[in-house]
Enzyme design. Structure first.
Site, PDB file in Angstrom:
ATOM      1  N   LYS A 103       0.969  -1.009  -0.109  1.00  0.00           N
ATOM      2  CA  LYS A 103      -0.070  -0.023   0.016  1.00  0.00           C
ATOM      3  C   LYS A 103       0.882   1.342  -0.063  1.00  0.00           C
ATOM      4  O   LYS A 103       2.074   1.437   0.746  1.00  0.00           O
ATOM      5  CB  LYS A 103      -0.882   0.095   1.345  1.00  0.00           C
ATOM      6  CG  LYS A 103      -2.056   0.998   1.455  1.00  0.00           C
ATOM      7  CD  LYS A 103      -2.716   0.986   2.365  1.00  0.00           C
ATOM      8  CE  LYS A 103      -4.016   1.926   2.491  1.00  0.00           C
ATOM      9  NZ  LYS A 103      -4.916   1.730   3.752  1.00  0.00           N
TER      10      LYS A 103
ATOM     11  N   SER B 222      -9.764  -0.934   7.085  1.00  0.00           N
ATOM     12  CA  SER B 222      -9.355  -0.744   5.761  1.00  0.00           C
ATOM     13  C   SER B 222      -8.709  -2.000   5.285  1.00  0.00           C
ATOM     14  O   SER B 222      -8.304  -1.891   4.013  1.00  0.00           O
ATOM     15  CB  SER B 222      -8.444   0.528   5.750  1.00  0.00           C
ATOM     16  OG  SER B 222      -9.143   1.649   5.426  1.00  0.00           O
TER      17      SER B 222
ATOM     18  N   SER C 120      -9.834   1.379   2.975  1.00  0.00           N
ATOM     19  CA  SER C 120      -8.927   2.289   2.223  1.00  0.00           C
ATOM     20  C   SER C 120      -7.880   1.309   1.351  1.00  0.00           C
ATOM     21  O   SER C 120      -7.368   1.803   0.424  1.00  0.00           O
ATOM     22  CB  SER C 120      -8.389   3.411   2.867  1.00  0.00           C
ATOM     23  OG  SER C 120      -7.248   2.727   3.829  1.00  0.00           O
TER      24      SER C 120
END
Ligand code: GLN
Length: 486
Positions: free
Chosen positions: A79, A178, A154
């Site tokens: 990420k 997330s 997310s």
């Protein structure tokens, strides 16, 4: 033979049997990315050259018969809020569009020590604020199960990439769900470990009290392998726990006899999609049939968790993001006349709408006039929620809940009203407030063929309990073997 549908453990065996080399694996994953990422949009940036160089090193070691980790030679994505030395780390924000960190996060170092190969950086909601990946400055990601839908967020890029076969497993962060929400939306396993089990050093902070670096994998065995590689005490993170870390693969046994399961009725009421509830309850019933004891309970404080979470998260975000002022870090505006306009123009241009909304809200609740009535109250509420969880998790081994009230939403559907967006976090934020581990595990599909995830929540540092229950369920079903038709 599709290399991109395989787990890390399966590929590790193939590498050792010389059915494939790490270089071939990297080439195959880049081919796959070329074929599907125009549609999926999981990656913000890629590093083919660096990946191939590392793959050659791993192949040489394998050739010599060196004993390597099961993750050696495996292509993965990270990420984009996790620092990677020499590789852009943007947090999907204009503010950090050109930021190249001079060091790597501990989790990245640990994975590289294990021989995993980072092939690129994954899309996300800006600064991990959101649940759809639509708050990315660059572009939204798409759900490989239905390209018109989002992958959740997310860490949406982290899930979309694994589901689409563009990354064998991935690393993201979970502040309020997330990891678990995108895992649920994409038929994957996502585990938010106990606070402090995996170092957050080198991970860009959103709400530090809740932030937790976490993996997404295709199955429970890979989750145990990844945990073995990334857990451990890190003196560079003052919240990292110094304890004896187990071998998580030892928890992969099929045994739930006598396991005590709590089903909080607050997670099965109004506002929850019927098919989601039914799928979660059907899996719970399977555990009961295999010898677990299931009891319905009530956790009345859950209804206060959303306001408490959003007040604390925004307060901490406003403080954490204050460093991004165009001076030491981040985008600097071209036009300014004095220090004040340098700050405000840089921040005004650098941050997107959702990030600004949260900074403003956070600054408001921390101001002298509002501190007691909002921030302090939220902290007190959070403490009570934590106590309620600890009490239930003393009496029961696991809490079972849906991961999300619905399956994946259409892109654009969530953006109309930010508060509706926040309501989707109702099932996931409690584990962050309580600091306890929580996994999202595939448990079925709705009538449109969209994946449904269930949550397994256990007491602090009881990741092994979660792995054991998840492994037992996984062996009894075939959800994990389903792949999207891209
Ligand atoms: N949707 C939640 C939020 O926006 C959780 C995000 C996260 O876990 N990073 O705060």
């Amino acid at each position: 033979m599709h290399l991109f549908t395989k787990t890390a453990d399966e590929l590790a065996t193939m590498l050792r049997n010389k059915e494939v080399t790490s270089v071939e694996l990297i080439e195959a994953y880049f081919e796959r990315i070329e074929a599907v990422d125009d549609k999926v949009k999981a990656y913000i940036s890629l590093d083919k050259e660096g990946a191939l160089e590392k793959a050659e090193e791993i192949d040489a070691k394998l050739e010599k018969g060196e004993e390597l980790s099961r993750l050696a030679g495996i292509p993965i994505g990270i990420k984009d809020n996790i620092c990677t030395k020499g590789l852009k780390t943007t947090c999907a924000s204009r503010m950090l569009e050109d930021f190249i960190p001079p060091y790597s996060a501990t989790v990245v170092e640990k994975l590289e020590d294990a021989g995993a190969i980072i092939i690129g950086k994954l899309n996300m909601d800006e600064f991990a604020m959101g649940g759809s990946t639509e708050n990315s400055y660059f572009f939204p990601s798409h759900n490989p199960w239905d390209l018109e839908r989002g992958p959740g967020g997310s860490s949406g890029g982290s899930a979309a990439a694994v589901a689409a076969g563009e990354s064998v497993f991935s690393i993201g962060t979970d502040t309020g769900g997330s990891i678990r929400q995108p895992a649920s939306s994409c038929n994957l396993v996502g585990l938010k470990p106990s606070k402090g089990l995996v170092s957050n050093y080198g991970v860009v902070s959103y709400a530090s009290s809740f932030d937790q670096t976490s993996p997404i994998t295709k199955d429970v065995k890979d989750m145990a392998l990844v945990l073995n590689a990334i857990t451990g005490h890190d003196p560079k993170d003052s919240t990292s726990i110094n304890m004896e870390y187990p071998d998580y693969t030892k928890a992969l046994t099929e045994d739930v006899k006598g396991l005590r399961i709590a089903l909080p009725k607050e997670y099965f009421g109004e506002g929850f999609n019927q098919e989601v509830k039914e799928a979660v309850l059907a899996s719970t019933k399977k555990l009961e049939d295999m010898g677990a004891v299931v009891e319905e309970i009530s956790m009345p404080l859950i209804k206060h968790s959303l306001p408490a979470y959003y007040i604390i998260a925004c307060a901490e975000a406003s403080s954490n993001l204050a460093r991004l002022d165009g001076v030491a870090y981040g985008h600097r505006a071209k036009d300014y006349t004095d220090v004040e306009s340098l700050y405000s123009n840089s921040r005004g241009e650098g941050f997107g709408a959702e990030v600004k909304r949260r900074i403003i809200l956070g600054t408001f609740v921390l101001s002298a006039a509002n501190y007691d009535s909002y921030y302090k109250k939220a902290l007190e509420t959070a403490k009570l929620i934590k106590e309620e969880h600890n009490k239930v998790l003393e009496d029961y081994d696991v809490i079972i809940a849906p991961t999300m009230p619905t399956t994946a939403l259409k892109i654009g559907q969530k953006q109309e009203d930010p508060v509706k967006d926040y309501l989707n976090d109702i099932c996931t934020i409690n584990a962050n407030i309580a600091g306890v581990p929580a996994m999202s595990l595939p448990c079925g599909f709705d009538k449109d063929g969209l994946p449904i995830g269930m949550q397994l929540i256990a007491g602090e540092f009881k990741e092994e309990t979660i792995l054991r229950v998840a492994y037992t369920l996984e062996q009894a079903t075939d959800f994990k073997d389903q792949r999207p038709k891209l």
